[in-house]
Design a protein around this motif. Structure first.
Motif, PDB file in Angstrom:
ATOM      1  N   ASN A 145      10.124   2.732   8.813  1.00  0.00           N
ATOM      2  CA  ASN A 145       9.883   4.150   9.066  1.00  0.00           C
ATOM      3  C   ASN A 145       8.313   4.567   8.792  1.00  0.00           C
ATOM      4  O   ASN A 145       7.810   5.441   8.351  1.00  0.00           O
ATOM      5  N   CYS A 146       7.477   3.510   8.854  1.00  0.00           N
ATOM      6  CA  CYS A 146       6.156   3.627   8.611  1.00  0.00           C
ATOM      7  C   CYS A 146       5.122   3.564   9.821  1.00  0.00           C
ATOM      8  O   CYS A 146       5.625   3.010  10.709  1.00  0.00           O
ATOM      9  N   ILE A 147       4.270   4.147   9.722  1.00  0.00           N
ATOM     10  CA  ILE A 147       2.986   4.147  10.669  1.00  0.00           C
ATOM     11  C   ILE A 147       1.671   3.484  10.200  1.00  0.00           C
ATOM     12  O   ILE A 147       1.474   3.724   8.927  1.00  0.00           O
ATOM     13  N   PRO A 148       1.434   2.401  11.087  1.00  0.00           N
ATOM     14  CA  PRO A 148       1.641   2.068  12.376  1.00  0.00           C
ATOM     15  C   PRO A 148       2.764   1.199  12.081  1.00  0.00           C
ATOM     16  O   PRO A 148       3.434   0.843  11.253  1.00  0.00           O
ATOM     17  N   SER A 159      -3.857   6.756   3.453  1.00  0.00           N
ATOM     18  CA  SER A 159      -2.641   7.996   3.424  1.00  0.00           C
ATOM     19  C   SER A 159      -2.817   8.842   4.661  1.00  0.00           C
ATOM     20  O   SER A 159      -1.848   9.592   4.765  1.00  0.00           O
ATOM     21  N   THR A 160      -3.652   8.374   5.756  1.00  0.00           N
ATOM     22  CA  THR A 160      -3.471   9.345   6.906  1.00  0.00           C
ATOM     23  C   THR A 160      -3.532   8.327   8.290  1.00  0.00           C
ATOM     24  O   THR A 160      -3.632   7.222   8.295  1.00  0.00           O
ATOM     25  N   LYS A 161      -2.612   8.952   9.222  1.00  0.00           N
ATOM     26  CA  LYS A 161      -2.355   8.052  10.441  1.00  0.00           C
ATOM     27  C   LYS A 161      -3.616   7.767  11.172  1.00  0.00           C
ATOM     28  O   LYS A 161      -3.796   6.671  11.423  1.00  0.00           O
ATOM     29  N   THR A 207       0.808  -1.232   0.084  1.00  0.00           N
ATOM     30  CA  THR A 207       0.024   0.140  -0.050  1.00  0.00           C
ATOM     31  C   THR A 207       0.832   1.327   0.107  1.00  0.00           C
ATOM     32  O   THR A 207       2.178   1.365   0.047  1.00  0.00           O
ATOM     33  N   PRO A 208       0.421   2.303  -0.100  1.00  0.00           N
ATOM     34  CA  PRO A 208       1.099   3.660   0.179  1.00  0.00           C
ATOM     35  C   PRO A 208       1.209   3.870   1.687  1.00  0.00           C
ATOM     36  O   PRO A 208       0.349   3.058   2.309  1.00  0.00           O
ATOM     37  N   TYR A 209       2.273   4.010   2.267  1.00  0.00           N
ATOM     38  CA  TYR A 209       2.687   4.025   3.459  1.00  0.00           C
ATOM     39  C   TYR A 209       2.605   5.308   4.189  1.00  0.00           C
ATOM     40  O   TYR A 209       3.505   6.342   3.608  1.00  0.00           O
ATOM     41  N   VAL A 210       2.055   5.677   5.366  1.00  0.00           N
ATOM     42  CA  VAL A 210       2.148   6.793   5.995  1.00  0.00           C
ATOM     43  C   VAL A 210       3.606   6.907   6.600  1.00  0.00           C
ATOM     44  O   VAL A 210       3.931   5.760   7.637  1.00  0.00           O
ATOM     45  N   SER A 211       4.122   7.920   6.492  1.00  0.00           N
ATOM     46  CA  SER A 211       5.511   7.871   7.236  1.00  0.00           C
ATOM     47  C   SER A 211       5.696   9.180   7.472  1.00  0.00           C
ATOM     48  O   SER A 211       4.986  10.454   6.996  1.00  0.00           O
TER      49      SER A 211
END
Ligand code: SAM
Length: 349
Positions: free
Chosen positions: A297-300, A269-271, A222-226
């Protein structure tokens, strides 16, 4: 494991690689090295992006389903993964590049001087009109994929987030005319076409709306939130996406410098929405083996992701490789420690 420890994974056929954000092309030896240890016949690449993972799996003889919500990614997958026989002939290329009196001037009027000069924009207006007259779906996919590649090759780092000559370093790719780039891209796409004697298929859906046949394994990237990137694919590639859609059904924001259109929403795309989205995603594909690419370095974080996978699968293994991304945004520069990340592959079965 470090990536320098593993040999490059050569494609037997020639894949039209691009500098697509988040492309796993350099990680293919690591990813395929792990997947090769699992028995599976059919696979869904649910976020196919550049298409390189789907293509590598096609080369490995799998029945591949590719999906991406961006049309230009879909056309690349349709041209190279779904399509096993169709090529653009020299007659097709003559047809695609011949003068079309009915061509509109939308690209020339809207984008001249932003990403490309007027002559290149006129070529694209004409090409778009001719592609609209093709009847064969595979040829349409090849032509749109080749046009997208031509446009990306003529942009510094393949991006449409800035205008003018920023990043213009005089490389040959930036100097070639759009016609020359398109002809070269057709050649590269034609060379990539091969038949692996499976029924491969490309889809163009939001993953949660995807209604594809069941598969043995689902590859998830997926696109990852970082903290370093907004992971907005539409914003980076709006021009080629607009070209493929003929700018239909998109809302161009004419007051922006880049004349981009409103980004497609994605729950990843968002935390605040990412964790719940992974939970829904893993649940949707819980009957298949799950292989998930992820970064340190990604969230979660890794622990949370493993926990989410354990909600649907008994056995979750984590494999890792060091990777340096050379493609960030302005906060995330080449050479920063922030570019050094551990790349994970979670395998849940
Ligand atoms: C990290 S990239 C995939 C990169 C790909 N594995 C490669 O090697 O090139 C993530 C992709 O997910 C797509 N995407 C984002 N949200 C999506 C959604 N909700 N449904 C389907 N595709 C989506 C983006 O367009 C992007 O191409």
């Amino acid at each position: 494991m470090s990536l320098s420890d593993v040999a490059e994974l050569p494609f037997v056929h020639e894949f039209p690689a691009t500098k697509y954000m988040g492309s796993k092309s350099r990680l293919l030896p690591f990813i395929c090295g792990q997947l090769d240890k699992i028995p599976f016949e059919s696979v869904l690449d649910a976020f196919s992006g550049s298409g390189c993972v789907s293509y590598a799996l096609k080369e490995r003889g799998k029945a591949v389903i590719s999906n991406d919500f961006l049309s230009f990614c879909y056309y690349t997958a349709k041209a190279t993964v779904e399509n096993g026989v169709t090529l653009l002939s020299s007659t097709d290329v003559d047809f695609l590049t011949k003068k079309n009196r009915r061509a509109k001037d939308f690209i020339t009027k809207t984008y001249s001087g932003l990403f490309f000069g007027e002559a290149d924009c006129e070529f694209l207006d004409n090409l778009r009109a001719n592609i609209g007259q093709l009847q064969d779906g595979d040829k349409i996919a090849l032509a749109l994929a080749a046009a997208s590649r031509a446009c990306m090759k003529k942009r510094p780092r393949g991006l449409f987030t800035f205008t003018g000559r920023k990043g213009w370093d005089g490389r040959k790719d930036l100097k070639l005319t759009m016609r020359e780039q398109f002809l070269a891209a057709v050649d590269v796409f034609n060379k990539s076409v091969f038949d692996n004697h499976q029924e491969n298929k490309a889809f163009n859906c939001d993953v949660f709306a995807l209604d594809a046949p069941p598969v043995d394994l689902v590859y998830i990237d997926t696109p990852y939130v970082s903290p370093f990137s907004d992971c907005d694919y539409t914003r980076r590639y709006h021009f080629v996406e607009g070209f493929c859609r003929n700018w239909e059904g998109v809302e161009i924001m004419l007051n922006t410098k880049t004349k981009k259109f409103r980004s497609f929403e994605t729950a990843f795309s968002t935390k605040s929405t990412a964790e719940n989205s992974f939970q829904r995603l893993f649940s949707k594909f819980k009957d298949s083996v799950l292989a998930v690419s992820y970064s340190s370095n990604c969230i979660p974080d890794k622990k949370t992701m493993v926990g989410l996978l354990k909600e649907v699968k008994k056995d979750v293994r984590v494999f890792s490789a060091q990777h340096t991304y050379s493609h960030g945004n302005h906060q995330h520069k080449v050479g920063d420690n922030n570019n050094e990340v551990a790349e994970y592959l979670f395998i849940a079965q």
